[in-house]
Design an enzyme around this catalytic site. Sequence first.
Site: not given
Ligand code: THU
Length: 165
Positions: A69, A80
């Site tokens: 993030e 992913e």
């Molecule tokens: N996120 C992922 O890494 N993969 C997913 O399949 C869904 C969402 C992350 C993005 C963000 O860092 C956090 O989950 C909250 O949305």
Amino acid sequence: MDIYQVTGLRKPEIVERIEKYNDLDEPTKELIQAAIAAKGRAYVQYSNFPVGAAFRAKDNRIFSGCNIESASFTPTTCAERTALCKAVSEGYTEFVAGAVVAYQENAFTTPCGVCRQFIMEFAPNDIPLFITKSQPNVEKSNDDFVLATSIYNLLPHGFRTYKKN
Ligand code: THU
């Protein structure tokens, strides 16, 4: 008329189902464990929602990734895409399976829409995707449920362009 013949769209080749972790084959368990390990490295100080992913390349090598993030939110990269970017930048562009792991009490965490399109880019054929929950610091139980799905199930009629395939 067969819509797949008429349109050239791709038919899902894998039937979605729920499996128990213990009933999965060893390569799939290994992929899930790689995703769990990557989840432990998630950089998630804004959402506090760690996600791990792992993809097995055609030559069997596993690439894993976590979500990363950013204080300005928009540049956030999902687990992913982290895993796939690591692989592609090392020269691996075709995958045979993927796993995504995150913990929500009442839901399985399936890839976001952007990641579905990104996965499809590197999956010339349908590939199985294994989605499962895993709490931090809790060993995966043999009875844990795993959603066995595939990229064509998650992104039906996904966009394909003029490139190969
Ligand atoms: N996120 C992922 O890494 N993969 C997913 O399949 C869904 C969402 C992350 C993005 C963000 O860092 C956090 O989950 C909250 O949305």
